[in-house]
Design an enzyme around this catalytic site. Structure first.
Site, PDB file in Angstrom:
ATOM      1  N   TYR A 144       0.851  -1.189   0.000  1.00 29.84           N
ATOM      2  CA  TYR A 144       0.000   0.000   0.000  1.00 29.84           C
ATOM      3  C   TYR A 144       0.886   1.238   0.000  1.00 29.84           C
ATOM      4  CZ  TYR A 144      -3.567   3.359   1.538  1.00 29.84           C
ATOM      5  OH  TYR A 144      -4.423   4.434   1.631  1.00 29.84           O
ATOM      6  N   ASP A 239       9.334   2.746   0.156  1.00 31.06           N
ATOM      7  CA  ASP A 239       8.250   3.403   0.877  1.00 31.06           C
ATOM      8  C   ASP A 239       8.386   3.037   2.349  1.00 31.06           C
ATOM      9  OD1 ASP A 239       5.992   4.388   2.003  1.00 31.06           O
ATOM     10  OD2 ASP A 239       4.577   3.471   0.596  1.00 31.06           O
ATOM     11  N   LYS A 267       3.744   9.068   9.055  1.00 31.47           N
ATOM     12  CA  LYS A 267       3.507   8.471  10.373  1.00 31.47           C
ATOM     13  C   LYS A 267       4.469   9.014  11.449  1.00 31.47           C
ATOM     14  CE  LYS A 267       0.772   5.043   8.275  1.00 31.47           C
ATOM     15  NZ  LYS A 267       0.813   4.155   7.152  1.00 31.47           N
TER      16      LYS A 267
HETATM   17  C1  LIG Z   1       0.213   4.615   5.745  1.00 35.28           C
HETATM   18  C2  LIG Z   1       1.009   4.366   4.534  1.00 35.28           C
HETATM   19  C3  LIG Z   1       0.932   5.198   3.407  1.00 35.28           C
HETATM   20  C4  LIG Z   1      -0.076   6.315   3.301  1.00 35.28           C
HETATM   21  O1  LIG Z   1       0.132   7.319   4.225  1.00 35.28           O
HETATM   22  P1  LIG Z   1      -1.100   8.328   4.542  1.00 35.28           P
HETATM   23  O2  LIG Z   1      -0.500   9.304   5.508  1.00 35.28           O
HETATM   24  O3  LIG Z   1      -2.188   7.482   5.114  1.00 35.28           O
HETATM   25  O4  LIG Z   1      -1.476   8.961   3.258  1.00 35.28           O
HETATM   26  C5  LIG Z   1       1.795   4.969   2.366  1.00 35.28           C
HETATM   27  N1  LIG Z   1       2.669   3.958   2.395  1.00 35.28           N
HETATM   28  C6  LIG Z   1       2.769   3.130   3.451  1.00 35.28           C
HETATM   29  C7  LIG Z   1       3.784   2.052   3.447  1.00 35.28           C
HETATM   30  C8  LIG Z   1       1.932   3.294   4.549  1.00 35.28           C
HETATM   31  O5  LIG Z   1       2.006   2.444   5.579  1.00 35.28           O
END
Ligand SMILES: *Cc1c(COP(=O)(O)O)cnc(C)c1O
Length: 430
Positions: A144, A239, A267
């Site tokens: 994701y 990511d 995060k």
């Molecule tokens: C949470 C997450 C996202 C998206 O971040 P948001 O602040 O919710 O837009 C993208 N990549 C990874 C790996 C994530 O865990």
């Protein structure tokens, strides 16, 4: 458990907010329950509007490495707010923040702050496309990367949980440049690369996937990805929105000793405020406007409150690297307890953990990719989730998410969780 007020609020919320929530998985839909409305969080615990207390392991889906409302972040925020909330002009703290990130994550030579993980990954891919002058990119099934159109193709997290990994509203044209490979399967990558020679701008991956449950990328696989990217002049994007500053001070790339070309964060980097960041090699980052032609902007990017909270968190990590040892000990303790419980109920469920990210899958298959992750019995997870909740343990209301341990979790919290885990397993299995 009295949840009358939460129930009432949910009824009302559904009238004005789609599904009653501002992000899908919060709705408890996949676990067959109703969401709790939360009033406050302190350390390892949260309290709902009916006054129930929970030991919780979501940590706002990742940001709360130190538990809820740690005093040093609260203090930084209170100090910052004295000077105002936003200027839309540069501030000193943005410079300090950028410098600290480059020190903590050596592959990041330059960094741009944004407001969410979604913006970070979206902008990183745009930078890679601008730099390479190529259109296509590879992502992995079950990973994701936020909710930008071109990522919502076989995506993980809520998209997976709710059975909409590929979303309506994403055009064919948008999906056409997204190539899908299998996680931990280098052959699937090689095939795509040779079938699209010279056309792939980037490979984006969660080096430790946390959005199909927790699935670690093998070192061998990720090392080969690095080699392929070097050979084919493809930009490797890690990511690390979830793993950054969580699995190590320098993220998954530090653990693996692999340097991506670009990295994305979110995060933890915001200390609980809405923040993301992307950064990496100087020559790629200098493509970003106004240094270069790739447009990227944000009215609230680098917001002073967000910078204050995020900087306080990162500074704390940088000054106290021993927290990772503490997190490992606490998480290993929890894992050990869960393993004992599984033995007791005669189940060999997959229990994956990397540092303070953990996931128990309701499947006895070895889980190392999307295909194996989805063999989990999500119905059983839903029942287990509700049994845990009843016992005062608040987990992610979805199978394909991580349990996050924070430095605030005490041995007492962990023991309570382990006891509840055994009772919950017995309740759903027997
Ligand atoms: C949470 C997450 C996202 C998206 O971040 P948001 O602040 O919710 O837009 C993208 N990549 C990874 C790996 C994530 O865990």
């Amino acid at each position: 458990m009295n949840i009358i007020r939460s129930g009432r609020l949910f009824e009302e919320a559904q009238k004005y907010i789609p599904g009653g929530v501002n992000s899908p998985v919060r709705a408890f839909k996949s676990v067959g329950g109703k969401p709790l409305f939360i009033k406050k969080g302190i350390g390892s615990k949260i309290y709902d509007v009916d006054g129930n207390e929970y030991v919780e392991y979501i940590g706002s889906w990742g940001p709360h490495l130190f538990g809820h409302n740690p005093p040093f972040i609260k203090k930084a925020l209170l100090q910052a707010i004295e000077n105002g909330t936003s200027f839309g002009a540069p501030t000193e703290l943005e410079v300090k923040m950028a410098k600290l990130i480059t020190e903590m994550v050596p592959s990041v030579e330059m960094v741009r702050m944004v407001n969410s993980g979604t913006e970070a990954t979206m902008s990183a891919v745009r930078a890679a496309r601008g730099y390479t002058k190529r259109d296509k990119f590879i992502k992995f099934e079950g990973c994701y990367h936020g909710h930008a159109d071109h990522f919502l193709i076989k995506a993980g997290s809520g998209a997976l949980t709710l059975g909409i990994p590929t979303s309506p509203g994403v055009t064919k044209a948008n999906a056409a440049d997204t190539l899908l490979a299998d996680y931990n399967d280098i052959e699937s990558v090689k095939k795509l690369v040779s079938a699209n020679k010279g056309e792939i701008a980037a490979i984006i991956i969660e080096p430790i996937a946390g959005n199909m449950g927790v699935v670690a990328g093998s070192k061998e696989f990720l090392t080969e990805l690095r080699v392929i990217c070097n050979e084919e002049k493809i930009i490797l994007i890690f990511d690390e929105v979830m793993t950054g500053f969580r699995v190590a001070k320098g993220g998954a790339q530090e653990l693996l000793n692999i340097k991506p070309d670009l990295s994305t964060f979110g995060k933890i980097i915001g200390g609980g405020l809405p923040v993301g960041a992307f950064g990496g090699k100087k020559e790629i980052m200098e493509m970003i406007a106004p240094a270069g032609p790739v447009y990227q902007a944000g009215t609230l990017s680098g917001n002073p409150l967000a910078m204050a909270a995020g900087y306080a968190g990162l500074k704390y990590i940088n000054d106290n690297p021993e927290i990772y040892k503490t997190l490992e000990e606490k998480s290993a303790y929890l894992e050990e307890g869960f393993r004992e419980n599984l033995k007791e109920v005669n189940k060999n469920y997959a229990l994956n953990r990397v540092g303070s990210m953990m996931c128990m899958f309701f499947t006895e298959k070895h889980v190392n990719d999307f295909q194996s992750a989805v063999t989990s019995d999500t119905g059983l997870y839903g029942k287990y989730f509700l049994e845990m909740l009843k016992r005062g343990i608040y987990l992610a209301p979805a199978q394909f998410e991580a349990v996050f341990v924070s430095t605030a979790h005490s041995t007492e919290d962990l023991d309570k969780t382990i006891t509840a885990h055994l009772k919950a397993l017995k309740a759903v299995l027997l």
